[in-house]
Motif scaffolding. Structure first.
Motif, mmCIF file in Angstrom:
data_model
loop_
_atom_site.group_PDB
_atom_site.id
_atom_site.type_symbol
_atom_site.label_atom_id
_atom_site.label_comp_id
_atom_site.label_asym_id
_atom_site.label_seq_id
_atom_site.Cartn_x
_atom_site.Cartn_y
_atom_site.Cartn_z
ATOM 1 N N THR A 132 -14.216 -30.218 33.930
ATOM 2 C CA THR A 132 -13.702 -30.526 32.599
ATOM 3 C C THR A 132 -14.503 -29.733 31.599
ATOM 4 O O THR A 132 -15.619 -29.318 31.858
ATOM 5 C CB THR A 132 -13.909 -32.008 32.243
ATOM 6 N N TRP A 133 -13.909 -29.543 30.438
ATOM 7 C CA TRP A 133 -14.716 -29.002 29.349
ATOM 8 C C TRP A 133 -14.811 -30.015 28.215
ATOM 9 O O TRP A 133 -15.334 -29.745 27.165
ATOM 10 C CB TRP A 133 -14.178 -27.655 28.873
ATOM 11 N N THR A 134 -14.266 -31.192 28.441
ATOM 12 C CA THR A 134 -14.530 -32.287 27.508
ATOM 13 C C THR A 134 -15.425 -33.274 28.220
ATOM 14 O O THR A 134 -15.694 -33.114 29.403
ATOM 15 C CB THR A 134 -13.228 -32.970 27.078
ATOM 16 N N THR A 135 -15.888 -34.288 27.509
ATOM 17 C CA THR A 135 -16.862 -35.171 28.133
ATOM 18 C C THR A 135 -16.260 -35.992 29.247
ATOM 19 O O THR A 135 -16.847 -36.166 30.294
ATOM 20 C CB THR A 135 -17.479 -36.124 27.095
ATOM 21 N N ARG A 136 -15.069 -36.506 29.036
ATOM 22 C CA ARG A 136 -14.544 -37.422 30.041
ATOM 23 C C ARG A 136 -13.038 -37.278 30.088
ATOM 24 O O ARG A 136 -12.349 -37.480 29.099
ATOM 25 C CB ARG A 136 -14.925 -38.852 29.650
ATOM 26 N N THR A 137 -12.540 -36.911 31.216
ATOM 27 C CA THR A 137 -11.088 -36.759 31.286
ATOM 28 C C THR A 137 -10.485 -37.591 32.402
ATOM 29 O O THR A 137 -9.295 -37.516 32.629
ATOM 30 C CB THR A 137 -10.716 -35.299 31.530
ATOM 31 N N ASP A 138 -11.294 -38.337 33.148
ATOM 32 C CA ASP A 138 -10.664 -39.137 34.185
ATOM 33 C C ASP A 138 -9.916 -40.299 33.547
ATOM 34 O O ASP A 138 -10.271 -40.775 32.473
ATOM 35 C CB ASP A 138 -11.682 -39.630 35.229
ATOM 36 N N TRP A 139 -8.845 -40.706 34.171
ATOM 37 C CA TRP A 139 -8.024 -41.744 33.585
ATOM 38 C C TRP A 139 -7.500 -42.663 34.665
ATOM 39 O O TRP A 139 -7.426 -42.316 35.831
ATOM 40 C CB TRP A 139 -6.858 -41.137 32.795
ATOM 41 N N ARG A 140 -7.178 -43.861 34.225
ATOM 42 C CA ARG A 140 -6.557 -44.851 35.102
ATOM 43 C C ARG A 140 -5.251 -45.274 34.473
ATOM 44 O O ARG A 140 -5.169 -45.399 33.267
ATOM 45 C CB ARG A 140 -7.430 -46.104 35.182
ATOM 46 N N THR A 141 -4.277 -45.533 35.290
ATOM 47 C CA THR A 141 -3.066 -46.120 34.725
ATOM 48 C C THR A 141 -2.629 -47.249 35.637
ATOM 49 O O THR A 141 -2.749 -47.151 36.857
ATOM 50 C CB THR A 141 -1.970 -45.063 34.547
ATOM 51 N N GLN A 142 -2.183 -48.329 35.016
ATOM 52 C CA GLN A 142 -1.766 -49.476 35.807
ATOM 53 C C GLN A 142 -0.266 -49.431 36.006
ATOM 54 O O GLN A 142 0.484 -49.126 35.090
ATOM 55 C CB GLN A 142 -2.131 -50.767 35.077
ATOM 56 N N LEU A 143 0.155 -49.765 37.192
ATOM 57 C CA LEU A 143 1.582 -49.881 37.453
ATOM 58 C C LEU A 143 2.052 -51.247 36.966
ATOM 59 O O LEU A 143 1.240 -52.159 36.837
ATOM 60 C CB LEU A 143 1.837 -49.741 38.951
#
Lengths: 832, 237
Positions: free
Chosen positions: A498-509
């Motif tokens: 990444t080049w930003t600090t935080r790009t991981d994400w979660r999504t709920q079904l």
């Protein structure tokens, strides 16, 4: 039933033990005084009493006809239940007997005493006796497994010794150390091994272990605050009753190791528990001479557990379709131990109708006169063997079976089921993701093949992710919804760079929806769900599309750049299983490349994996070991599956010595990359095996490799060339498809003429072989020459030269003619 | 003046030469192809196995940039099978045969003797050196290192004792069939055999010389020069 629990004073106050006869009609108790009591099941009458010479009885085991009782004076005596009298003294030890155990057929009785050795005595012929002498200290308990071939000996040195009694000479097969506690022989706490009725696992106070590899499997924990004094599996293995010296009594569910009920009305420490073989009754005796017969032992809401068929033991590596996400209940087909449920009505009906009507009991309308097994033999209870013999009788099932198509289960390509406490979530050419079960959480490790490009990482996973997908850009995880924590199914994406600090994400079904399979490509994330939706997200979590899959339920999916292949269960074929259908979709252009086309699989063949090759062509690998690639799939309706490699015909297996199968990983660099599985393994395990690659070999003909004489070798060479021709043409059409349909790179464009030349080269070699054979093969040689793809005429010129070298003048002339006609355009594509 | 080298290759020279053999490497990071004196190497792209010269593979291995796949004959099963052949009574006289020759068409100077595609049931010419190098430097790439090491040692001892047994008949005109013997084995016994043959000759020579001296004395003037004969013998070895 009785509102207040009242103990029946069976014996003088003191340790008391009990045993049900296998038919459940009688219950025998023994205690400190010189009498045995025989209770009739279901009657409140005074029990029959057998007055005996010994007192201080310490153990009892029973069959339908006789009982075996061990006493502190060291004698083991056999009493008949038919006459309620003593028959004989089977064996006499010099020290007190601590435990006796009868094999299921009643043939052998194992005796544990304070002596160092365990004696196994034949109940009919007391002179036949086996001595087990491997333990170094006195033995506290003995326990036969269901088959009667294995004896578990719990020794006071804290080791469980496993003896195999299948041969005349008993053999120590395993020492299980560190399982039970070190206990003296006369304490109330127990170290007795309780075999699960399916014979694959046993429970011992502390843990359950699997029998095949003697690994600790599951723990039933949290119910007792002190040592366990007794334990018993319910007859079908679905429940486990345990009692502790802290005067507690618990019922556990086997499948989930959940505590179902804890009784708090126990007055004295329970020393022995036994389930009634068929009814919802459990009896126990305590150290105060009392017997308790608990009817409706399992609370009503859980009583269904008692009626179901034999349950599998809880194993970490059970093929309980963990790999397949949401396992569908397979009602009806086959007799797998799990999933097949026998309804209560079924059983009641059986009871009402009695043995004569419509059941396969004694008076059956099919006589099993040739022993081919049309009719089920009834067991000693006179009922169907729902309890002990594994799956249910299939015959009974047939007339009533509702029509239930067999549905292909969902799976995640590249993952393996649990083995021990770990499994691979994803294994591909980028790296591998594996997880370790730590009971309360999992730990996930992601390792890369290329350690310079990416850094391996490791994290603690409270969500218990059960699927993962890995590529060069990131890792995608998903977890199942949990009813306990109200946690919904989650997709979690973690980019590698990444080049930003935080790009991981979660999504709920949405609630109640579960991911059945998912896939990660360079441009999108695809998940098929239990509701039949295909959900497509961008790499940063933006939902791009949701649509319902046409063929449901989904089996699996794979993706490559913008192409997504989803596989689902379609209509039902003649063999009662559904046809698998696939759809290939280009999500950016929103075009269907192939819609609901058939995944070509043979009968009894299952899909093992679906993946895209490195050039972006869909490939499948089936359980027969054949790798197939999809040709012309970019044009709707034109797709066909072409075999690339039949691993069963590979040269390395030709000797017949190797017993191995292959676990597909990828198709890359014109090679099939896989993992070799030895023996009967179906999935790769730890430590991570090496990747192996094989060249493609289209199954054109099967010719034994390494043939001895020259003639054979020539023929083999010929077949090789033929295979080479077919393979080169296939690769040529794959390459030209790619160039025609996409914005191909110059390298890809350059590949087409290269492949064309490969085809012609193979043809020239074939032509040379034909010319060498003789003049009479001229027709075939000309046919081969006509197949040349080259339009410049150079290849035909070369063919003419070959004909000239072998002095096939007529052929040479005809080839020249052909070349001339082609040159002026007289022969077009259609004529060839 | 340079010290005189013994004739033939020394063990260290054989060990050096074996590093030209190709082995299969599973790279752990990308590396472009290299233009080497021994020919260009393929580009490394994990996890695709690539053949590389042994010296380069060992270098990458030491830097933890690659894993080396041991050749198939360096597995426990293959070595056990070969050892069985060597120790079997019926074939006790023979050394296990060397791998089949590649078809004559291959132009590459070095074959696949030590790559993952090597023949599993035969020991190549450089088996001892390659086995030793891989076991020492790529120990973690073996499944069952101890068993492989033990089998290699057993094989070495069995074959060495066979060679020695062959030399018992080593006399004037005696010969030993050495088909299938590896390069390092020859280099190792060369010193021994040379010594023995030299020693035998020296013993014979003193006898011969004394006889000749006697003859010379008798004739008071010798004909043949012993030093000349020595040279001739030296050349013959």
């Amino acid at each position: 039933m009785a509102a207040r629990l009242r103990g029946r004073p069976a014996h003088a106050p003191g340790p008391t033990y009990l045993s049900y006869t296998p038919n459940g009609k009688k219950l025998i108790t023994v205690g400190v005084n010189g009498a045995l009591r025989v209770f009739q099941h279901g009657s409140d009458n005074e029990p029959a009493i057998i007055d005996v010479l010994t007192d201080g009885h310490t153990a009892v085991a029973s069959t339908n006809d006789f009982i075996v009782v061990g006493a502190e004076d060291g004698s083991v005596t056999k009493y008949s239940l038919l006459t309620n009298s003593m028959e004989e003294i089977l064996v006499r030890c010099s020290l007190p007997v601590r435990d006796v155990s009868l094999s299921k057929d009643g043939e052998w009785v194992a005796v544990a005493s304070d002596e160092l050795e365990v004696k196994v005595v034949n109940t009919r012929d007391m002179t036949r006796i086996m001595h087990l002498r491997d333990q170094s200290r006195p033995v506290k308990h003995v326990s036969f497994d269901v088959s009667g071939s294995t004896l578990a000996v719990s020794c006071t040195d804290g080791i469980v010794y496993m003896y195999s009694l299948s041969s005349e000479q008993p053999q120590l097969i395993k020492r299980v150390d560190g399982l039970i506690k070190t206990l003296e022989t006369d304490v109330e706490a127990s170290a007795k091994v309780a075999w699960h009725p399916d014979g694959r696992a046993f429970a011992a106070p502390t843990a359950t272990r699997a029998r095949s590899d003697w690994q600790r499997q599951k723990a039933f924990s949290g119910g007792h605050r002190a040592d366990i004094s007794a334990a018993a599996w319910s007859p079908n293995g679905a429940l486990l009753a345990t009692a502790g010296v802290d005067k507690s009594l618990c019922i556990w569910e086997t499948r989930s190791q959940r505590l179902l009920k804890s009784y708090d009305d126990v007055q004295n420490a329970i020393l022995a528990i036994d389930w009634h073989p068929t009814d919802n009754v459990c009896s126990y005796t305590n150290n105060n001479g009392e017997l308790f017969i608990r009817e409706d032992f399992v609370p009503g809401e859980h009583a269904k557990h008692l009626r179901i068929a034999l349950q599998p033991a809880p194993m970490n590596n059970d093929p309980l379709s963990e790999i397949s996400g949401n396992a569908r209940k397979q009602v009806g087909n086959g007799d797998k131990p799990n999933g097949v449920r026998r309804s209560a009505e079924d059983q009641y009906l059986d009871d009402l109708l009695g043995p004569d009507a419509m059941s396969e009991d004694e008076m059956d309308f099919i006589e099993d006169d040739d022993g081919a097994g049309y009719a089920e033999e009834t067991n000693h209870v006179g009922k169907r063997t729902a309890v002990a013999n594994g799956g249910r009788p299939a015959k009974r099932h047939a007339p009533f079976a509702t029509w239930n198509p067999q549905v292909h289960e969902a799976f995640q390509p590249g993952s393996t089921p649990w083995r021990g406490d770990r499994r691979y979530l994803c294994l591909n050419m980028t790296g591998f993701v594996w997880t370790v079960n730590q009971d309360t959480h999992h730990t996930v490790t992601v390792e890369f093949h290329d350690r310079q490009e990416h850094r391996d990482f490791h994290f603690t996973d409270p969500y218990k992710y059960d699927k993962a997908s890995l590529n060069e850009k990131g890792t995608l995880f998903s977890c199942r919804p949990s009813s306990q924590t109200q946690q919904r199914a989650v997709l979690y994406y973690r980019p590698h760079e990444t080049w930003t600090t935080r790009t991981d994400w979660r999504t709920q079904l949405p609630a109640g929806e579960e991911v059945t399979s998912m896939s990660l490509s360079e441009s999108c994330i695809v998940a098929t769900t239990s509701k039949g939706y295909v959900r497509i997200y961008s790499l940063f979590g933006l939902p791009l599309k949701v649509y319902r899959q046409k063929s449901m339920p989904a089996v699996t999916c794979a993706s490559w750049r913008d192409y997504v292949i989803t596989v689902g269960n379609g209509s039902v074929g003649g063999d009662g299983t559904t046809r698998m259908l696939y759809t290939i979709d280009n999500i950016r252009r929103d075009e269907l490349c192939q819609s609901e086309d058939v995944v070509a699989l043979g009968e009894d063949t299952e899909l093992r994996s679906v993946f895209f090759s490195d050039k972006g062509d869909p490939c499948i690998y089936d359980t027969e070991g054949v790798l197939l690639i999809l040709l012309h799939w970019r044009t709707p309706g034109q797709a066909k599956w072409v075999p690339l490699l039949d691993t069963k015909t590979m040269d390395r297996l030709a000797s017949g010595r190797k017993d191995e199968t292959y676990w597909p990983v990828a198709v890359a660099n014109n090679k099939f990359h896989c993992i070799i599985l030895k023996g009967s393994d179906v999935y790769p395990h730890f430590p991570r095996p090496l990747l192996v690659d094989f060249d493609f070999k289209i199954p054109v003909s099967s010719f034994p490799a390494g043939a001895a004489d020259d003639e054979d070798r020539d023929a083999a060479q010929q077949k090789n060339l033929e295979e080479q021709y077919v393979r080169a043409s296939l690769q040529h059409s794959l390459a030209s498809d790619l160039v025609d349909n996409t914005n191909a790179t110059s390298a890809q464009k350059a590949e087409v003429p290269v492949m064309e030349r490969e085809v012609d080269k193979a043809l020239l070699q074939l032509l040379a072989a034909e010319c060498r054979e003789g003049e009479e093969r001229g027709m075939k040689a000309l046919e081969i020459a006509a197949l040349m793809r080259d339009r410049t005429g150079k290849m035909l010129e070369a063919a003419g030269k070959i004909a000239a070298r072998f002095q096939r003048d007529i052929l040479g002339e005809k080839i020249t003619q052909l070349a001339e006609r082609r040159l002026v355009g007289l022969v077009d594509e259609e004529d060839m | 003046m340079a010290p005189p080298l013994p004739p033939g290759l020394t063990p260290s020279e054989v060990g050096f030469l074996c590093e030209m053999e190709h082995v299969t490497v599973i790279p752990r990071q990308t590396l472009d192809g290299l233009e080497l004196l021994g020919g260009p190497t393929g580009a490394l792209k994990p996890p695709f196995p690539t053949p590389l010269p042994l010296w380069l593979a060992l270098l990458l291995k030491k830097q933890r940039r690659a894993n080396i796949t041991p050749p198939p004959w360096l597995s426990v099963e293959a070595l056990t099978q070969i050892l069985d052949f060597e120790t079997d009574e019926r074939t006790a006289e023979l050394f296990s045969p060397s791998p089949n020759l590649p078809p004559a068409t291959t132009s590459a100077p070095l074959g696949d003797a030590a790559t993952a595609r090597a023949q599993a049931d035969a020991l190549p010419y450089h088996w001892l050196e390659i086995g030793h190098l891989l076991i020492t430097h790529a120990a973690d790439d073996f499944d069952d290192l101890d068993a492989v090491r033990k089998l290699l040692r057993d094989l070495r001892e069995v074959r060495m004792s066979k060679l020695r047994k062959g030399f018992e008949v080593l006399d004037a005109g005696g010969g030993v069939k050495m088909n299938g013997v590896g390069g390092m084995e020859i280099a190792e016994v060369r010193g021994f055999v040379g010594g023995v043959v030299d020693g035998l000759r020296r013993l014979n020579r003193s006898r011969e010389e004394s006889r000749k001296e006697r003859e010379t004395e008798e004739r008071e003037n010798g004909l043949g020069s012993s030093s000349y004969r020595d040279d001739e013998d030296e050349d013959m070895l």
